[in-house]
Scaffold this active site. Structure first.
Site, short mmCIF file in Angstrom:
data_model
loop_
_atom_site.label_atom_id
_atom_site.label_comp_id
_atom_site.label_asym_id
_atom_site.label_seq_id
_atom_site.Cartn_x
_atom_site.Cartn_y
_atom_site.Cartn_z
N SER A 162 15.06 -7.98 0.78
CA SER A 162 16.02 -7.85 1.86
C SER A 162 16.42 -6.38 1.94
O SER A 162 15.56 -5.49 1.80
CB SER A 162 17.23 -8.76 1.63
N TYR A 185 17.78 -5.31 12.90
CA TYR A 185 17.33 -5.18 11.52
C TYR A 185 18.18 -6.05 10.58
O TYR A 185 17.66 -6.82 9.77
CB TYR A 185 17.39 -3.72 11.09
N LYS A 224 17.26 -9.33 8.17
CA LYS A 224 17.48 -9.30 6.73
C LYS A 224 18.54 -10.33 6.27
O LYS A 224 18.41 -10.89 5.19
CB LYS A 224 17.87 -7.88 6.28
N GLY A 248 5.24 2.95 -0.51
CA GLY A 248 6.67 2.74 -0.77
C GLY A 248 6.97 1.86 -1.98
O GLY A 248 6.34 1.97 -3.03
N ARG A 290 -1.52 -3.82 6.12
CA ARG A 290 -2.34 -3.77 7.33
C ARG A 290 -3.41 -2.70 7.24
O ARG A 290 -4.57 -2.92 7.56
CB ARG A 290 -1.45 -3.51 8.56
N SER A 336 0.81 -1.22 0.00
CA SER A 336 0.00 0.00 0.00
C SER A 336 0.85 1.27 0.00
O SER A 336 0.33 2.37 -0.13
CB SER A 336 -0.94 0.00 1.20
#
Ligand SMILES: *[C@@H]1O[C@H](CO)[C@@H](O)[C@H](O)[C@H]1NC(C)=O
Length: 326
Positions: free
Chosen positions: A175, A189, A193, A50, A71, A48
């Site tokens: 990734s 983070y 990834k 980016g 979401r 939704s």
């Protein structure tokens, strides 16, 4: 006579790159493949906004049947509107949390067979491990890593069905360059990834016989709402070390991603810096292109030296920063 031997020897030596090229042409695995997206079902998570939204636009433009999962319902509806407006195509939208396997399974059952699954969802919260709340660490691992497991596990049975008639399928996993190199402030983070890479390498072996091809995409910093928001809390040292040529546009990243998916490329970098990073971290990953394999072979010592120079620079910065704080 000695002269003749010498020139024969230099001839053999000169031809060495050619032998390597021919050798690689025969051995690179898996074999090259094309994954078409026109008139095929593309399922995108984190779709939704980016990079996901940009990808959805481009897929719709190129004639895919797009399903978006995210979401936030109002953002999904906005995305649906904007794609309809730009391309005239209807996309299906579903609101679910990738952490909830049962709801993901329900969505996947409802949408039917998927040809291209793009696991693009992700959360990013940079902070040093010592001060970051365990809850946040768990959140990143749950969304970025477990969420991707949930999706693939839910979608795989349907993706394998009638694959013979439907042609090659793809599972694309988003990734990050932080999934190729660990950077200060990215402990959790990067772990999430890097985890995706291990998953992707093993998964490709498991599903190659089903004609499903894995693409692992490594975008640099990208101008997305999520990134801009979370970057405000980035530790100072992270910004010093990760200072790069500036953030890429989501549209550009989406374009590179889509090209990678369509060419069945395993490691998909998004810019030149990312290309060098991918070559220097190739390790034992699959490589379909013998030309890329050749590039990896001949440049590896030089890129290792470059990598060591980066480490030197980063550790110098860390040292200087601590000295200044004292
Ligand atoms: C959903 O997105 C809208 C528009 O971007 C925002 O105003 C709203 O707060 C979001 N809702 C949730 C639950 O995050």
């Amino acid at each position: 006579m000695a002269d003749a031997y010498f020139s024969l020897f230099s001839l053999i030596l000169l031809l060495l790159p050619l032998y390597i090229l021919i050798f690689l042409y025969f051995i690179v695995r898996p074999r090259p493949v094309r994954v078409p997206i026109k008139n095929r079902h593309v399922f995108i998570t984190g779709g939704s906004s980016g990079i996901g939204l940009a990808l959805a636009h481009q897929c719709a433009q190129q004639g895919s049947d797009v399903t978006l999962l995210a979401r936030n319902v109002s953002k999904l509806e906005e995305a649906k509107e904007s794609i309809k407006l730009a391309t005239g195509r209807d996309v299906r939208i579903f609101s679910a949390d990738v952490r909830d396997f049962e709801s993901i399974k329900k969505v996947v059952e409802e949408v039917g067979e998927i040809d291209v699954l793009v696991c693009n969802h992700g959360v990013y919260m940079p902070q040093e491990l010592e001060t970051q709340e365990l809850e946040e660490i768990r959140f990143m691992i749950d969304v970025n890593l477990m969420g991707t497991f949930h999706l693939i596990k839910a979608a795989l049975p349907g993706m394998k069905k009638n694959r013979g008639e439907r042609g090659p399928g793809s599972i694309a996993i988003m990734s990050s360059q932080a999934g190729q190199v660990g950077i200060y402030g990215y402990t959790a983070y990067s772990a999430s990834k890097f985890g995706l890479r291990g998953m992707a390498e093993a998964l490709q072996q498991e599903i190659i016989a089903d004609n499903i091809h894995v693409s692992l995409i490594f975008p640099p910093d990208t101008e997305t709402p999520g990134f801009v928001e979370e970057n405000k809390r980035r530790p100072q040292l992270t910004s010093i070390i990760a200072a790069s040529s500036g953030a890429m546009k989501a549209d550009e990243v989406a374009k590179k991603s889509l090209n990678g998916i369509k060419s069945g490329t395993f490691i998909v970098p998004c810019n030149f810096e990312g290309f060098l990073l991918s070559v220097s971290t190739a390790g034992l990953c699959p490589q379909r292109s013998f030309l890329m394999a050749f590039m990896e072979v001949v440049t590896s010592p030089i890129l290792r030296i470059a990598g060591l120079c980066f480490q030197w620079n980063w550790y110098e910065s860390i040292e200087k920063w601590h000295a200044q704080k004292k």
